[in-house]
Design a protein around this motif. Structure first.
Motif, PDB file in Angstrom:
ATOM      1  N   HIS A   9       0.836  -1.212   0.000  1.00  0.00           N
ATOM      2  CA  HIS A   9       0.000   0.000   0.000  1.00  0.00           C
ATOM      3  C   HIS A   9       0.871   1.263   0.000  1.00  0.00           C
ATOM      4  O   HIS A   9       0.652   2.170  -0.801  1.00  0.00           O
ATOM      5  N   PRO A  65      -5.868   2.537  -3.053  1.00  0.00           N
ATOM      6  CA  PRO A  65      -7.006   2.214  -2.178  1.00  0.00           C
ATOM      7  C   PRO A  65      -7.319   0.721  -2.124  1.00  0.00           C
ATOM      8  O   PRO A  65      -7.806   0.239  -1.096  1.00  0.00           O
ATOM      9  N   GLY A  68      -5.033  -0.464   0.352  1.00  0.00           N
ATOM     10  CA  GLY A  68      -5.408   0.212   1.595  1.00  0.00           C
ATOM     11  C   GLY A  68      -6.588  -0.473   2.267  1.00  0.00           C
ATOM     12  O   GLY A  68      -6.584  -0.684   3.483  1.00  0.00           O
ATOM     13  N   PHE A  69      -7.603  -0.797   1.470  1.00  0.00           N
ATOM     14  CA  PHE A  69      -8.757  -1.511   2.032  1.00  0.00           C
ATOM     15  C   PHE A  69      -8.348  -2.884   2.551  1.00  0.00           C
ATOM     16  O   PHE A  69      -8.801  -3.308   3.615  1.00  0.00           O
ATOM     17  N   ILE A  87     -10.753   7.831   3.608  1.00  0.00           N
ATOM     18  CA  ILE A  87     -11.439   7.274   2.436  1.00  0.00           C
ATOM     19  C   ILE A  87     -12.227   8.364   1.720  1.00  0.00           C
ATOM     20  O   ILE A  87     -12.165   8.486   0.488  1.00  0.00           O
ATOM     21  N   THR A  90      -9.827  10.598  -0.027  1.00  0.00           N
ATOM     22  CA  THR A  90      -9.261   9.904  -1.190  1.00  0.00           C
ATOM     23  C   THR A  90     -10.251   9.928  -2.353  1.00  0.00           C
ATOM     24  O   THR A  90      -9.873  10.168  -3.502  1.00  0.00           O
TER      25      THR A  90
END
Length: 164
Positions: A9, A65, A68-69, A87, A90
């Motif tokens: 990430h 992302p 990231g998730f 989030i 983003t």
């Protein structure tokens, strides 16, 4: 697994988002140089290259992302306020890039390549072109501020137990 996902990430953010923020910031001054020297092929080539970097790395940036998730899910922090704010920011940054920065870069580049479509009033074309690059610089600044804020939130992580 969490450390691996976090590393991917962070690397994706550095490799993908970094070039977009730098190239997007460099685009307006490069476009002004291209407008200021209509016959300068290098200035126009630089502007094209910066736009291409922004487009390509915006697509590559989707990995940020995604990982990231995956990282947040693995860490069990998907419901944390700092992450939800990150989030949202983003999504806003992606929207600014996709809906404002890239289309405006394309429009400015088309004008620069056409060397100012309006031949009747070249002064007005130059003024309009400069105004377009100024507005683009402002929108790019907003995009960069959103990413800077996300970066700070990712480092500080309010409520973190790591002591950072």
């Amino acid at each position: 697994m969490t450390k691996f996902l976090l590393a991917v990430h962070v690397i994706a953010a550095i490799v993908a988002v970094g070039p977009v923020t730098v190239a997007a910031s460099m685009f307006p001054p490069a476009a002004r140089r291209a407008f200021g020297a209509p016959g300068d092929a290098d200035a126009l080539a630089t502007t094209r290259l910066l736009h291409r970097i922004c487009r390509v790395y915006a697509v590559v940036g989707v990995a940020v992302p995604v990982f990231g998730f995956a990282t947040a899910s693995n860490m069990g922090v998907l419901g944390d306020t700092w992450l939800i704010v990150s989030i949202v920011l983003t999504v806003l940054a992606a929207g600014v890039l996709a809906l404002l920065v890239l289309p405006r870069q394309s429009a400015v580049l088309e004008t620069a390549e056409g060397n100012g479509v309006v031949e009747e009033a070249p002064g007005e074309t130059a003024t309009a072109a400069r105004a377009a690059t100024v507005r683009l610089a402002m929108v790019t600044g907003i995009f960069n501020l959103l990413w800077a804020t996300v970066t700070v939130l990712m480092i500080i992580r309010p409520g973190s137990t790591t002591g950072a």
